[in-house]
Design a protein around this motif. Sequence first.
Motif, PDB file in Angstrom:
ATOM      1  N   ASN A   1       0.816  -1.210   0.000  1.00  0.00           N
ATOM      2  CA  ASN A   1       0.000   0.000   0.000  1.00  0.00           C
ATOM      3  C   ASN A   1       0.850   1.261   0.000  1.00  0.00           C
ATOM      4  O   ASN A   1       0.424   2.297  -0.522  1.00  0.00           O
ATOM      5  CB  ASN A   1      -0.950   0.007   1.198  1.00  0.00           C
ATOM      6  N   HIS A   2       2.034   1.198   0.585  1.00  0.00           N
ATOM      7  CA  HIS A   2       2.942   2.347   0.559  1.00  0.00           C
ATOM      8  C   HIS A   2       3.341   2.687  -0.874  1.00  0.00           C
ATOM      9  O   HIS A   2       3.382   3.861  -1.267  1.00  0.00           O
ATOM     10  CB  HIS A   2       4.186   2.063   1.401  1.00  0.00           C
ATOM     11  N   TRP A   3       3.620   1.645  -1.659  1.00  0.00           N
ATOM     12  CA  TRP A   3       3.975   1.866  -3.057  1.00  0.00           C
ATOM     13  C   TRP A   3       2.787   2.424  -3.843  1.00  0.00           C
ATOM     14  O   TRP A   3       2.938   3.301  -4.689  1.00  0.00           O
ATOM     15  CB  TRP A   3       4.460   0.565  -3.691  1.00  0.00           C
ATOM     16  N   LYS A   4       1.590   1.906  -3.563  1.00  0.00           N
ATOM     17  CA  LYS A   4       0.391   2.395  -4.240  1.00  0.00           C
ATOM     18  C   LYS A   4       0.148   3.875  -3.941  1.00  0.00           C
ATOM     19  O   LYS A   4      -0.132   4.674  -4.845  1.00  0.00           O
ATOM     20  CB  LYS A   4      -0.838   1.583  -3.811  1.00  0.00           C
ATOM     21  N   ILE A   5       0.261   4.229  -2.676  1.00  0.00           N
ATOM     22  CA  ILE A   5       0.039   5.625  -2.281  1.00  0.00           C
ATOM     23  C   ILE A   5       1.081   6.534  -2.929  1.00  0.00           C
ATOM     24  O   ILE A   5       0.758   7.637  -3.398  1.00  0.00           O
ATOM     25  CB  ILE A   5       0.067   5.763  -0.740  1.00  0.00           C
ATOM     26  N   LEU A   6       2.331   6.084  -2.963  1.00  0.00           N
ATOM     27  CA  LEU A   6       3.377   6.866  -3.633  1.00  0.00           C
ATOM     28  C   LEU A   6       3.045   7.089  -5.100  1.00  0.00           C
ATOM     29  O   LEU A   6       3.249   8.192  -5.640  1.00  0.00           O
ATOM     30  CB  LEU A   6       4.721   6.150  -3.510  1.00  0.00           C
ATOM     31  N   SER A   7       2.517   6.057  -5.756  1.00  0.00           N
ATOM     32  CA  SER A   7       2.150   6.195  -7.163  1.00  0.00           C
ATOM     33  C   SER A   7       1.082   7.268  -7.339  1.00  0.00           C
ATOM     34  O   SER A   7       1.165   8.114  -8.246  1.00  0.00           O
ATOM     35  CB  SER A   7       1.643   4.851  -7.695  1.00  0.00           C
ATOM     36  N   PHE A   8       0.074   7.286  -6.468  1.00  0.00           N
ATOM     37  CA  PHE A   8      -0.986   8.294  -6.547  1.00  0.00           C
ATOM     38  C   PHE A   8      -0.464   9.688  -6.195  1.00  0.00           C
ATOM     39  O   PHE A   8      -0.903  10.689  -6.777  1.00  0.00           O
ATOM     40  CB  PHE A   8      -2.152   7.909  -5.638  1.00  0.00           C
ATOM     41  N   ILE A   9       0.479   9.747  -5.257  1.00  0.00           N
ATOM     42  CA  ILE A   9       1.060  11.049  -4.893  1.00  0.00           C
ATOM     43  C   ILE A   9       1.780  11.660  -6.088  1.00  0.00           C
ATOM     44  O   ILE A   9       1.627  12.861  -6.383  1.00  0.00           O
ATOM     45  CB  ILE A   9       2.029  10.900  -3.698  1.00  0.00           C
ATOM     46  N   PHE A  10       2.536  10.848  -6.805  1.00  0.00           N
ATOM     47  CA  PHE A  10       3.265  11.375  -7.953  1.00  0.00           C
ATOM     48  C   PHE A  10       2.336  11.688  -9.119  1.00  0.00           C
ATOM     49  O   PHE A  10       2.617  12.598  -9.903  1.00  0.00           O
ATOM     50  CB  PHE A  10       4.386  10.423  -8.366  1.00  0.00           C
ATOM     51  N   LEU A  11       1.236  10.979  -9.223  1.00  0.00           N
ATOM     52  CA  LEU A  11       0.230  11.338 -10.221  1.00  0.00           C
ATOM     53  C   LEU A  11      -0.373  12.695  -9.881  1.00  0.00           C
ATOM     54  O   LEU A  11      -0.572  13.544 -10.766  1.00  0.00           O
ATOM     55  CB  LEU A  11      -0.866  10.272 -10.282  1.00  0.00           C
ATOM     56  N   PHE A  12      -0.637  12.931  -8.599  1.00  0.00           N
ATOM     57  CA  PHE A  12      -1.147  14.237  -8.173  1.00  0.00           C
ATOM     58  C   PHE A  12      -0.122  15.335  -8.420  1.00  0.00           C
ATOM     59  O   PHE A  12      -0.472  16.441  -8.854  1.00  0.00           O
ATOM     60  CB  PHE A  12      -1.532  14.216  -6.688  1.00  0.00           C
ATOM     61  N   LEU A  13       1.158  15.045  -8.133  1.00  0.00           N
ATOM     62  CA  LEU A  13       2.211  16.035  -8.386  1.00  0.00           C
ATOM     63  C   LEU A  13       2.277  16.396  -9.858  1.00  0.00           C
ATOM     64  O   LEU A  13       2.524  17.554 -10.222  1.00  0.00           O
ATOM     65  CB  LEU A  13       3.562  15.499  -7.910  1.00  0.00           C
ATOM     66  N   CYS A  14       2.051  15.406 -10.724  1.00  0.00           N
ATOM     67  CA  CYS A  14       2.014  15.657 -12.167  1.00  0.00           C
ATOM     68  C   CYS A  14       0.876  16.623 -12.513  1.00  0.00           C
ATOM     69  O   CYS A  14       1.068  17.587 -13.258  1.00  0.00           O
ATOM     70  CB  CYS A  14       1.852  14.333 -12.912  1.00  0.00           C
ATOM     71  N   LEU A  15      -0.310  16.362 -11.966  1.00  0.00           N
ATOM     72  CA  LEU A  15      -1.466  17.234 -12.215  1.00  0.00           C
ATOM     73  C   LEU A  15      -1.243  18.621 -11.613  1.00  0.00           C
ATOM     74  O   LEU A  15      -1.619  19.636 -12.210  1.00  0.00           O
ATOM     75  CB  LEU A  15      -2.730  16.602 -11.626  1.00  0.00           C
ATOM     76  N   ASP A  16      -0.612  18.662 -10.446  1.00  0.00           N
ATOM     77  CA  ASP A  16      -0.318  19.937  -9.801  1.00  0.00           C
ATOM     78  C   ASP A  16       0.661  20.750 -10.627  1.00  0.00           C
ATOM     79  O   ASP A  16       0.522  21.969 -10.765  1.00  0.00           O
ATOM     80  CB  ASP A  16       0.251  19.684  -8.406  1.00  0.00           C
ATOM     81  N   GLU A  17       1.661  20.080 -11.177  1.00  0.00           N
ATOM     82  CA  GLU A  17       2.638  20.760 -12.018  1.00  0.00           C
ATOM     83  C   GLU A  17       1.968  21.339 -13.259  1.00  0.00           C
ATOM     84  O   GLU A  17       2.284  22.453 -13.691  1.00  0.00           O
ATOM     85  CB  GLU A  17       3.740  19.785 -12.432  1.00  0.00           C
ATOM     86  N   ALA A  18       1.024  20.600 -13.812  1.00  0.00           N
ATOM     87  CA  ALA A  18       0.337  21.054 -15.019  1.00  0.00           C
ATOM     88  C   ALA A  18      -0.605  22.225 -14.739  1.00  0.00           C
ATOM     89  O   ALA A  18      -0.723  23.146 -15.549  1.00  0.00           O
ATOM     90  CB  ALA A  18      -0.444  19.901 -15.645  1.00  0.00           C
ATOM     91  N   GLY A  19      -1.263  22.176 -13.571  1.00  0.00           N
ATOM     92  CA  GLY A  19      -2.267  23.209 -13.280  1.00  0.00           C
ATOM     93  C   GLY A  19      -1.886  24.203 -12.205  1.00  0.00           C
ATOM     94  O   GLY A  19      -2.701  25.078 -11.869  1.00  0.00           O
ATOM     95  N   SER A  20      -0.667  24.093 -11.645  1.00  0.00           N
ATOM     96  CA  SER A  20      -0.202  24.997 -10.571  1.00  0.00           C
ATOM     97  C   SER A  20      -1.232  25.073  -9.443  1.00  0.00           C
ATOM     98  O   SER A  20      -1.580  26.156  -8.961  1.00  0.00           O
ATOM     99  CB  SER A  20       0.076  26.396 -11.128  1.00  0.00           C
ATOM    100  N   LEU A  21      -1.731  23.916  -9.028  1.00  0.00           N
ATOM    101  CA  LEU A  21      -2.803  23.884  -8.031  1.00  0.00           C
ATOM    102  C   LEU A  21      -2.358  24.453  -6.690  1.00  0.00           C
ATOM    103  O   LEU A  21      -3.139  25.142  -6.019  1.00  0.00           O
ATOM    104  CB  LEU A  21      -3.287  22.435  -7.852  1.00  0.00           C
ATOM    105  N   HIS A  22      -1.112  24.165  -6.287  1.00  0.00           N
ATOM    106  CA  HIS A  22      -0.647  24.618  -4.972  1.00  0.00           C
ATOM    107  C   HIS A  22      -0.598  26.136  -4.861  1.00  0.00           C
ATOM    108  O   HIS A  22      -0.768  26.696  -3.773  1.00  0.00           O
ATOM    109  CB  HIS A  22       0.731  24.029  -4.656  1.00  0.00           C
ATOM    110  N   GLU A  23      -0.388  26.814  -5.994  1.00  0.00           N
ATOM    111  CA  GLU A  23      -0.282  28.271  -5.957  1.00  0.00           C
ATOM    112  C   GLU A  23      -1.622  28.944  -5.684  1.00  0.00           C
ATOM    113  O   GLU A  23      -1.667  30.116  -5.312  1.00  0.00           O
ATOM    114  CB  GLU A  23       0.316  28.782  -7.272  1.00  0.00           C
ATOM    115  N   LYS A  24      -2.712  28.195  -5.844  1.00  0.00           N
ATOM    116  CA  LYS A  24      -4.032  28.751  -5.533  1.00  0.00           C
ATOM    117  C   LYS A  24      -4.223  28.937  -4.030  1.00  0.00           C
ATOM    118  O   LYS A  24      -5.178  29.585  -3.603  1.00  0.00           O
ATOM    119  CB  LYS A  24      -5.119  27.848  -6.113  1.00  0.00           C
TER     120      LYS A  24
END
Length: 261
Positions: free
Chosen positions: A90-113
């Motif tokens: 499950n640790h590996w699965k969660i890491l995979s989803f975290i990096f998918l989110f980081l990819c989306l965040d990089e594309a949409g600059s979500l954190h800067e909101k």
Amino acid sequence: MKSQIALTPGAVTQFLLRLVACLVVLSFLSQMSVYFLPEVKWANFFAKAFNLDAEKNVPTLYSCLALLFSSLLLGAIANAKNLDSDPYKNHWKILSFIFLFLCLDEAGSLHEKLMEPMRSLLNASGFLYFTWVVPIGFLVAIFLLSYSKFVFHLPVSTKKLFVAACALYIGGGIGMEMLGGYLSSTTGEGSLAYALVTTIEESLEMLGIVVFIHALISYIKTYLGGVGWNIYIPGKNSQATDYQNIGLPALSEPAHTNLLK
């Protein structure tokens, strides 16, 4: 017809490092052209296309693809661990989803909101001027504490690479971001000092992902037997059942086809 694509940790890392070096040089040149050649018409276009601190440009595309590739590698490892009933699957699965989110965040600059509402709430300035570092820093601290046991169970070489990647990525993404926030709130974002800091920040983040990808591919090669990627292209006499097959053996299974050597 059957073909096979072979990836090795060294080859992938060298390729990515060359890409990162090219992007850093192009970003530096583009920013210098704006400062020293402001009358040149193409300078601003060049800067928008290659500035590491800008959004929705060539460096952003690279970062998104690198983060997505990391997510896919983590997903492949998670799949193998799941087949082997590994306690850390499950640790590996969660890491995979975290990096998918980081990819989306990089594309949409979500954190800067988060910046404007947090800045108003905290009346922040100085090193906390880019106030998204406050909630994200809190989440990063929780993540590091919750994953400490997972990291310590990893093989020594993988553990060292994970720690190095984490230090580079967080050091750039939060540490240098705080310094950039200080410069932004005091001298503004038009100074050479700010441009230098943001270039270092983004460079560290990209280097951190390169180290992480190297760690993942090395781990797959050494401990999972490699990834098999066979591509079947139907010919005139081929059956309709020809297909593309991507497989990752579980820990308990021998590797029949090694993609990562």
